[in-house]
Design a protein around this motif. Structure first.
Motif, PDB file in Angstrom:
ATOM      1  N   UNK A 110       0.823  -1.208   0.000  1.00  0.00           N
ATOM      2  CA  UNK A 110       0.000   0.000   0.000  1.00  0.00           C
ATOM      3  C   UNK A 110       0.862   1.265   0.000  1.00  0.00           C
ATOM      4  N   UNK A 111       2.144   1.136   0.246  1.00  0.00           N
ATOM      5  CA  UNK A 111       3.040   2.293   0.173  1.00  0.00           C
ATOM      6  C   UNK A 111       3.038   2.905  -1.230  1.00  0.00           C
ATOM      7  N   UNK A 112       2.613   2.121  -2.214  1.00  0.00           N
ATOM      8  CA  UNK A 112       2.530   2.641  -3.581  1.00  0.00           C
ATOM      9  C   UNK A 112       1.480   3.751  -3.707  1.00  0.00           C
ATOM     10  N   UNK A 113       0.463   3.734  -2.870  1.00  0.00           N
ATOM     11  CA  UNK A 113      -0.587   4.765  -2.950  1.00  0.00           C
ATOM     12  C   UNK A 113      -0.023   6.151  -2.635  1.00  0.00           C
ATOM     13  N   UNK A 114       0.606   6.350  -1.466  1.00  0.00           N
ATOM     14  CA  UNK A 114       1.166   7.690  -1.242  1.00  0.00           C
ATOM     15  C   UNK A 114       2.308   8.018  -2.213  1.00  0.00           C
ATOM     16  N   UNK A 115       3.032   7.002  -2.655  1.00  0.00           N
ATOM     17  CA  UNK A 115       4.104   7.249  -3.624  1.00  0.00           C
ATOM     18  C   UNK A 115       3.529   7.802  -4.930  1.00  0.00           C
ATOM     19  N   UNK A 116       2.460   7.205  -5.416  1.00  0.00           N
ATOM     20  CA  UNK A 116       1.812   7.703  -6.639  1.00  0.00           C
ATOM     21  C   UNK A 116       1.263   9.108  -6.427  1.00  0.00           C
ATOM     22  N   UNK A 117       0.635   9.332  -5.286  1.00  0.00           N
ATOM     23  CA  UNK A 117       0.071  10.645  -5.002  1.00  0.00           C
ATOM     24  C   UNK A 117       1.171  11.700  -4.953  1.00  0.00           C
ATOM     25  N   UNK A 118       2.337  11.323  -4.456  1.00  0.00           N
ATOM     26  CA  UNK A 118       3.461  12.261  -4.389  1.00  0.00           C
ATOM     27  C   UNK A 118       3.800  12.815  -5.768  1.00  0.00           C
ATOM     28  N   UNK A 119       3.708  11.979  -6.770  1.00  0.00           N
ATOM     29  CA  UNK A 119       4.038  12.414  -8.126  1.00  0.00           C
ATOM     30  C   UNK A 119       2.843  13.025  -8.863  1.00  0.00           C
ATOM     31  N   UNK A 120       1.621  12.723  -8.411  1.00  0.00           N
ATOM     32  CA  UNK A 120       0.436  13.204  -9.113  1.00  0.00           C
ATOM     33  C   UNK A 120      -0.158  14.484  -8.524  1.00  0.00           C
ATOM     34  N   UNK A 121      -0.031  14.686  -7.243  1.00  0.00           N
ATOM     35  CA  UNK A 121      -0.621  15.859  -6.588  1.00  0.00           C
ATOM     36  C   UNK A 121       0.281  17.072  -6.778  1.00  0.00           C
ATOM     37  N   UNK A 122      -0.233  18.062  -7.488  1.00  0.00           N
ATOM     38  CA  UNK A 122       0.557  19.251  -7.832  1.00  0.00           C
ATOM     39  C   UNK A 122       1.058  20.001  -6.607  1.00  0.00           C
ATOM     40  N   UNK A 123       0.279  20.006  -5.524  1.00  0.00           N
ATOM     41  CA  UNK A 123       0.704  20.739  -4.323  1.00  0.00           C
ATOM     42  C   UNK A 123       1.868  20.065  -3.618  1.00  0.00           C
ATOM     43  N   UNK A 124       2.119  18.778  -3.894  1.00  0.00           N
ATOM     44  CA  UNK A 124       3.232  18.069  -3.253  1.00  0.00           C
ATOM     45  C   UNK A 124       4.506  18.107  -4.096  1.00  0.00           C
TER      46      UNK A 124
END
Length: 178
Positions: A110-124
């Motif tokens: 499930x660590x892949x979920x925040x990892x993907x969000x890190x690259x997809x969320x513009x604010x991050x």
């Protein structure tokens, strides 16, 4: 004393099982807040009544707790898009992923979920150089808090690679076809 301990563990499992249904509701509501709330309710109810989840929620095993922490990490990863503090929410998602891995090692995927969000969320994205190492650090802290034995007695935890420990489960057991 053992009966009381088992009853407490079963109660905790039931609470985590119910909490998982709430997290599924929250994840759907966070994912598409404009959808009618009935989708969120339906998702939560489905999770609450899925036979396997309900059955395992009666037992003192790791499966329901792992599912809870996976759902928590996923909800937090989804919630980042609505959060007023996306970096903080991101780190909590990583921490929950570490707890999921501590509960059941393969749940660490499930660590892949925040990892993907890190690259997809513009604010991050502007903070990616700080948040990428933090992802692994915070997840590791969650793992150690959930499984302190991995540090307190690393030799026993890792094992000999042939018959015992995590090394056996990772390196030898799969070659036996299990």
């Amino acid at each position: 004393a053992m009966q009381q301990l088992l009853l407490t563990a079963r109660l905790l499992s039931a609470l985590l099982g119910a909490g998982t249904a709430v997290l599924v509701y929250a994840a759907i509501a966070s994912w598409r807040p404009r959808l009618h709330y009935s989708y969120s309710v339906l998702g939560g109810l489905l999770m609450a009544f899925v036979p396997g989840h309900v059955q395992h929620s009666h037992f003192a095993t790791v499966d329901v707790a792992a599912t809870f922490f996976v759902a928590l990490s996923l909800w937090l990863a989804i919630y980042i898009q609505n959060s007023s503090h996306p970096a903080r929410t991101f780190l909590w998602s990583c921490f929950a992923a570490g707890l999921a891995a501590a509960t059941k090692y393969n749940a660490g995927i499930v660590i892949l979920a925040p990892l993907c969000v890190l690259f997809l969320e513009e604010r991050l994205r502007p903070r990616i150089k700080v948040l990428l190492p933090a992802l692994f650090g915070v997840a590791f802290v969650g793992f150690v808090i959930g499984c302190p034995y991995s540090i307190l007695n690393f030799h026993e935890f890792w094992g000999d690679g042939q018959n015992t420990g995590v090394a056996y489960e990772l390196l030898w057991h799969p070659h036996q076809g299990q």
